[in-house]
Design an enzyme around this catalytic site. Structure first.
Site, PDB file in Angstrom:
ATOM      1  N   TYR A   1      -7.160   6.407   3.307  1.00  0.00           N
ATOM      2  CA  TYR A   1      -7.050   5.393   2.078  1.00  0.00           C
ATOM      3  C   TYR A   1      -6.208   4.064   2.713  1.00  0.00           C
ATOM      4  O   TYR A   1      -6.852   2.952   2.518  1.00  0.00           O
ATOM      5  CB  TYR A   1      -6.729   5.871   0.745  1.00  0.00           C
TER       6      TYR A   1
ATOM      7  N   ASP B   1     -10.360   4.772  -3.293  1.00  0.00           N
ATOM      8  CA  ASP B   1      -9.013   5.408  -4.144  1.00  0.00           C
ATOM      9  C   ASP B   1      -9.547   5.851  -5.279  1.00  0.00           C
ATOM     10  O   ASP B   1     -10.752   5.745  -5.630  1.00  0.00           O
ATOM     11  CB  ASP B   1      -8.096   4.010  -4.231  1.00  0.00           C
TER      12      ASP B   1
ATOM     13  N   GLU C   1       0.745  -1.170  -0.157  1.00  0.00           N
ATOM     14  CA  GLU C   1       0.111  -0.129  -0.141  1.00  0.00           C
ATOM     15  C   GLU C   1       0.809   1.091   0.110  1.00  0.00           C
ATOM     16  O   GLU C   1       0.471   2.235  -0.788  1.00  0.00           O
ATOM     17  CB  GLU C   1      -0.854   0.046   1.204  1.00  0.00           C
TER      18      GLU C   1
END
Length: 288
Positions: A118, A136, A35
């Site tokens: 996010y 996102d 991520e």
DNA sequence: GAATCGTGGGG
DNA sequence: TCCCCAAGATT
């Protein structure tokens, strides 16, 4: 469940990419590293560095035990090297606050350096199967088209957008997590920003934007990012030089990376302030 | 809320 | 070739 759920979940089951951080054996740390790397960087460029990173630092503790400069160097050319610094800082915080285990709770995650809404939602959802709205750029684009009927979402998520995403989120946590990754994948592979593959879309029959004839975007102008001659370009050049050259680099060698003295000095100062560069000697610099 | 922060690939 | 933009976060 809206008319969107079954088609998208079925499509994902059939078309999802086999990505390292999605495999059953992938650790929460693997998800977290992915991520960070995927923030503004395409999947194709993340695959290599992610594998190398996990091999070298299989746990947050392993990374936290190293100097930050090692993280910056291993980050390579993924871009936005402050992410490497923040990932290192997050690993350190995980060791200090969470016994070296990536926390599962959103509040704990979002409190980590470099983790915003996010990323916290994504880790909680993808790594721990928790129920979170994961908004996102891909998800926002899919909803903008399929539901709102516009080609592109607004610059920043609106309240209405969050409410919509919350309404669409399945109740069962495991299904919600699958839904989150499925919508994201649809946006990444089919409902793309440029030349979307509407003919292959599982919700082409329901898509408001497609049914309206794919009306052209008519919102405020979306400004591209300037690059030539910017501080970002200058910083990038300086970082590349320091990354590729182990050990300290003399100030005189920085001139070749960026001739303009004023801008070079300003960028070097900002890199020092960021902690991406340290002064190694009288007039020499190195990664931290 | 707007500006800032890298890099490289594809249309 | 040039332009757009890719799983954002921070200030």
């Amino acid at each position: 469940m809206s008319t969107l759920h079954a088609p998208i979940l079925d499509w994902y089951a059939a078309h999802q990419r086999d990505l390292p951080w999605r495999r059953p054996e992938a650790s929460p740390w693997s998800v977290m590293v992915s991520e960070f790397m995927l923030q503004q960087t395409p999947v194709s460029r993340v695959l290599g560095p992610h594998e190398a990173w996990l091999t070298r630092w299989p746990t947050p503790g392993a990374l936290a035990a190293e100097p930050t400069g090692e993280a910056v160097r291993a980050w390579g050319r993924l871009g936005y090297p402050r992410r490497a610094l923040r990932l290192h800082a997050a690993a350190t915080a995980i060791v200090e606050r969470h016994g070296g285990e990536v926390p599962a709770a959103y509040d704990d995650l979002v409190a980590l350096p470099g983790v915003g809404d996010y990323t916290a939602s994504a880790i909680a959802s993808f790594a721990f199967g928790r129920r979170h709205v994961v908004l996102d750029t891909n998800v926002r684009r899919v909803f903008a088209r399929a539901v709102s009927g516009v080609e592109f979402p607004t610059t920043a998520p609106t309240r209405a957008e969050r409410d919509l995403a919350t309404t669409l989120l399945p109740e069962e946590p495991a299904v919600a997590a699958e839904w989150a990754v499925a919508v994201m994948e649809l946006g990444a592979l089919v409902c793309t920003a440029r030349s979307p593959q509407c003919g292959d879309c599982p919700v082409r029959e329901q898509c408001t934007w497609l049914r309206a004839g794919q009306p052209a975007y008519d919102g405020p102008p979306r400004r591209g990012q300037a690059w030539d001659g910017t501080d970002r370009q200058c910083r990038g050049r300086l970082m590349a030089l320091l990354r590729d050259d182990h050990g300290a680099v003399h100030a005189s060698r920085l001139v070749s990376a960026w001739p303009d003295a004023g801008q070079r000095e300003r960028c070097l100062t900002s890199l020092l302030a960021d902690g991406l560069v340290v002064q190694a000697g009288d007039e020499t610099y190195a990664l931290p």
